[in-house]
Design an enzyme around this catalytic site. Sequence first.
Site, PDB file in Angstrom:
ATOM      1  N   ASN A 150     -10.235  -1.026   0.167  1.00 31.18           N
ATOM      2  CA  ASN A 150      -8.790  -0.836   0.220  1.00 31.18           C
ATOM      3  C   ASN A 150      -8.189  -1.420  -1.065  1.00 31.18           C
ATOM      4  O   ASN A 150      -8.226  -2.624  -1.261  1.00 31.18           O
ATOM      5  CB  ASN A 150      -8.252  -1.556   1.470  1.00 31.18           C
ATOM      6  CG  ASN A 150      -6.736  -1.484   1.592  1.00 31.18           C
ATOM      7  OD1 ASN A 150      -6.034  -1.174   0.643  1.00 31.18           O
ATOM      8  ND2 ASN A 150      -6.240  -1.793   2.779  1.00 31.18           N
ATOM      9  N   CYS A 167       0.820  -1.221   0.000  1.00 30.52           N
ATOM     10  CA  CYS A 167       0.000   0.000   0.000  1.00 30.52           C
ATOM     11  C   CYS A 167       0.853   1.271   0.000  1.00 30.52           C
ATOM     12  O   CYS A 167       0.320   2.361  -0.210  1.00 30.52           O
ATOM     13  CB  CYS A 167      -0.944  -0.006   1.194  1.00 30.52           C
ATOM     14  SG  CYS A 167      -1.832  -1.554   1.354  1.00 30.52           S
ATOM     15  N   HIS A 212      -3.666   6.767   2.379  1.00 27.67           N
ATOM     16  CA  HIS A 212      -4.039   5.413   1.955  1.00 27.67           C
ATOM     17  C   HIS A 212      -5.387   5.063   2.581  1.00 27.67           C
ATOM     18  O   HIS A 212      -5.646   5.325   3.755  1.00 27.67           O
ATOM     19  CB  HIS A 212      -2.961   4.429   2.402  1.00 27.67           C
ATOM     20  CG  HIS A 212      -3.362   3.011   2.212  1.00 27.67           C
ATOM     21  ND1 HIS A 212      -3.886   2.546   1.030  1.00 27.67           N
ATOM     22  CD2 HIS A 212      -3.343   1.952   3.055  1.00 27.67           C
ATOM     23  CE1 HIS A 212      -4.159   1.255   1.156  1.00 27.67           C
ATOM     24  NE2 HIS A 212      -3.840   0.876   2.377  1.00 27.67           N
TER      25      HIS A 212
HETATM   26  C1  LIG Z   1     -10.064  -5.588   9.924  1.00 28.22           C
HETATM   27  C2  LIG Z   1     -10.719  -4.556  10.817  1.00 28.22           C
HETATM   28  C3  LIG Z   1     -11.741  -3.723  10.076  1.00 28.22           C
HETATM   29  C4  LIG Z   1     -11.418  -5.301  11.955  1.00 28.22           C
HETATM   30  O1  LIG Z   1     -12.015  -4.369  12.821  1.00 28.22           O
HETATM   31  P1  LIG Z   1     -11.752  -4.457  14.373  1.00 28.22           P
HETATM   32  O2  LIG Z   1     -12.571  -3.433  14.979  1.00 28.22           O
HETATM   33  O3  LIG Z   1     -10.271  -4.403  14.598  1.00 28.22           O
HETATM   34  O4  LIG Z   1     -12.303  -5.885  14.713  1.00 28.22           O
HETATM   35  P2  LIG Z   1     -11.755  -6.886  15.817  1.00 28.22           P
HETATM   36  O5  LIG Z   1     -10.851  -7.866  15.140  1.00 28.22           O
HETATM   37  O6  LIG Z   1     -11.238  -6.122  16.987  1.00 28.22           O
HETATM   38  O7  LIG Z   1     -13.080  -7.588  16.233  1.00 28.22           O
HETATM   39  C5  LIG Z   1     -14.103  -6.906  16.966  1.00 28.22           C
HETATM   40  C6  LIG Z   1     -15.307  -7.788  17.060  1.00 28.22           C
HETATM   41  O8  LIG Z   1     -15.905  -7.903  15.773  1.00 28.22           O
HETATM   42  C7  LIG Z   1     -15.960  -9.265  15.358  1.00 28.22           C
HETATM   43  N1  LIG Z   1     -15.629  -9.301  13.944  1.00 28.22           N
HETATM   44  C8  LIG Z   1     -14.424  -9.380  13.352  1.00 28.22           C
HETATM   45  N2  LIG Z   1     -14.544  -9.354  12.033  1.00 28.22           N
HETATM   46  C9  LIG Z   1     -15.850  -9.241  11.778  1.00 28.22           C
HETATM   47  C10 LIG Z   1     -16.613  -9.154  10.605  1.00 28.22           C
HETATM   48  N3  LIG Z   1     -16.034  -9.164   9.386  1.00 28.22           N
HETATM   49  N4  LIG Z   1     -17.952  -9.032  10.708  1.00 28.22           N
HETATM   50  C11 LIG Z   1     -18.561  -9.024  11.897  1.00 28.22           C
HETATM   51  N5  LIG Z   1     -17.889  -9.099  13.059  1.00 28.22           N
HETATM   52  C12 LIG Z   1     -16.552  -9.205  13.001  1.00 28.22           C
HETATM   53  C13 LIG Z   1     -14.941  -9.981  16.208  1.00 28.22           C
HETATM   54  O9  LIG Z   1     -15.272 -11.330  16.365  1.00 28.22           O
HETATM   55  C14 LIG Z   1     -15.015  -9.224  17.490  1.00 28.22           C
HETATM   56  O10 LIG Z   1     -16.127  -9.659  18.228  1.00 28.22           O
HETATM   57  P3  LIG Z   1     -16.106  -9.739  19.841  1.00 28.22           P
HETATM   58  O11 LIG Z   1     -15.920  -8.306  20.301  1.00 28.22           O
HETATM   59  O12 LIG Z   1     -17.429 -10.305  20.167  1.00 28.22           O
HETATM   60  O13 LIG Z   1     -14.950 -10.607  20.180  1.00 28.22           O
HETATM   61  C15 LIG Z   1      -9.645  -3.606  11.415  1.00 28.22           C
HETATM   62  O14 LIG Z   1      -8.818  -4.309  12.310  1.00 28.22           O
HETATM   63  C16 LIG Z   1      -8.770  -2.953  10.405  1.00 28.22           C
HETATM   64  O15 LIG Z   1      -9.221  -2.135   9.635  1.00 28.22           O
HETATM   65  N6  LIG Z   1      -7.456  -3.225  10.435  1.00 28.22           N
HETATM   66  C17 LIG Z   1      -6.457  -2.587   9.632  1.00 28.22           C
HETATM   67  C18 LIG Z   1      -6.779  -2.606   8.182  1.00 28.22           C
HETATM   68  C19 LIG Z   1      -5.608  -2.141   7.432  1.00 28.22           C
HETATM   69  O16 LIG Z   1      -5.088  -1.117   7.735  1.00 28.22           O
HETATM   70  N7  LIG Z   1      -5.181  -2.952   6.482  1.00 28.22           N
HETATM   71  C20 LIG Z   1      -4.076  -2.868   5.734  1.00 28.22           C
HETATM   72  C21 LIG Z   1      -3.266  -1.702   5.641  1.00 28.22           C
HETATM   73  S1  LIG Z   1      -2.921  -1.863   4.047  1.00 28.22           S
END
Ligand SMILES: CC(C)(COP(=O)(O)OP(=O)(O)OC[C@H]1O[C@@H](n2cnc3c(N)ncnc32)[C@H](O)[C@@H]1OP(=O)(O)O)[C@@H](O)C(=O)NCCC(=O)NCCS
Length: 339
Positions: free
Chosen positions: A295, A128, A264
């Site tokens: 993304n 990215c 980004h």
């Molecule tokens: C991937 C992303 C959106 C997940 O969001 P998050 O808020 O971190 O989610 P978490 O992994 O903390 O999970 C939170 C809760 O949602 C749930 N969950 C995770 N993915 C889920 C989905 N796709 N749909 C529904 N629920 C989901 C989890 O089980 C967790 O539930 P719990 O609280 O009951 O345990 C986020 O971590 C993200 O954007 N990360 C970085 C992305 C990025 O920058 N990527 C690359 C750079 S190039």
Amino acid sequence: MSQNPSTPSIATPTGSAYARLLSVGSYRPERVVMNDELVEAIDSSDQWIRERSGIVSRRWAATDESVTDMAENASRVALERAGLSPADIDMVLVATVTHPYQTPSSASLLAHRLGSTPAAALDISAACAGFCYGVSLANDMIRSGSARHVLVVGVEKLSDFIDLHDRSTAFIFGDGAGAVIVGPSDTPGIGPTVWGADGSQWDTIVNKSSWIEYRDTEGAEWPALKMAGQAVFRWAVWQMAPIAQKALDAAGVAAGDLAAFIPHQANARIVSAMVKQLGLPDHVPVSYDIEQSGNTSAASVPLAMDRMLEEGSAPHGGLALLIGFGAGLTYAAQVVELP
Ligand SMILES: CC(C)(COP(=O)(O)OP(=O)(O)OC[C@H]1O[C@@H](n2cnc3c(N)ncnc32)[C@H](O)[C@@H]1OP(=O)(O)O)[C@@H](O)C(=O)NCCC(=O)NCCS
């Protein structure tokens, strides 16, 4: 060691004093994929995806549409807008992590298809951050005299590397291409790049296996991307705003002087956190292209830039702060004058 007086000295080229972005062009594949199409396989919902990532829809390329096809479409728009012919390009840089050949490069084929041969050509693997890496390299090449007009493309077909059952990636990634032409300028058009890489976090965004493991392991899964979402999220939120600030400082530009912030598009919450940490005033428009593009890795910054210029939310000739960050982990930020 001093040079032997009988040895002729090596002639070195002199470049342009400065470089700038002459134009930008983009290509978005036709197919719009709404959240609802993806939620069942990952036990999610449209609402969760919108709230946690900001994504409403993304584009996916057609099965027979390649990374190089998309790059060609975006490049032709950029060339036309720059008023240049393909033969004017002497370097083609393609930032991508989804060109499905280890070799040869997408850039080499792109140069041939455009009619830029014998331009030098190479792909950049910096995920990215790849587009911002490319802008920096182009700037340095033009200023040192090793190239005059550089085509820099960010392009991805991430839909080929998604596991539709993986909750942390299935809904995030999209496809598309953005291209800029970088050329000589009488005034500074690209500020110093603040960039780097942190290989200690190599495994936070990574293919599920290497090609060799995929070949040698019975029943191996396709090496789609996997991501430690929370770790990457924390890194982006806490470490990338200071990098963006350093790029502003290095360019001698205050946040309030910006005509646009084009980060980004990884997650709308990451963008908002960066805006807050940078203390960007309300009058600086910020790209949230992630809503409609997801993304798109290396393509995200030029896609977002082109959208802002086309919609008129950022002015041609205004100063924009760009930052890319992702797998590697890699990052690069710079201030540019918008084409
Ligand atoms: C991937 C992303 C959106 C997940 O969001 P998050 O808020 O971190 O989610 P978490 O992994 O903390 O999970 C939170 C809760 O949602 C749930 N969950 C995770 N993915 C889920 C989905 N796709 N749909 C529904 N629920 C989901 C989890 O089980 C967790 O539930 P719990 O609280 O009951 O345990 C986020 O971590 C993200 O954007 N990360 C970085 C992305 C990025 O920058 N990527 C690359 C750079 S190039």
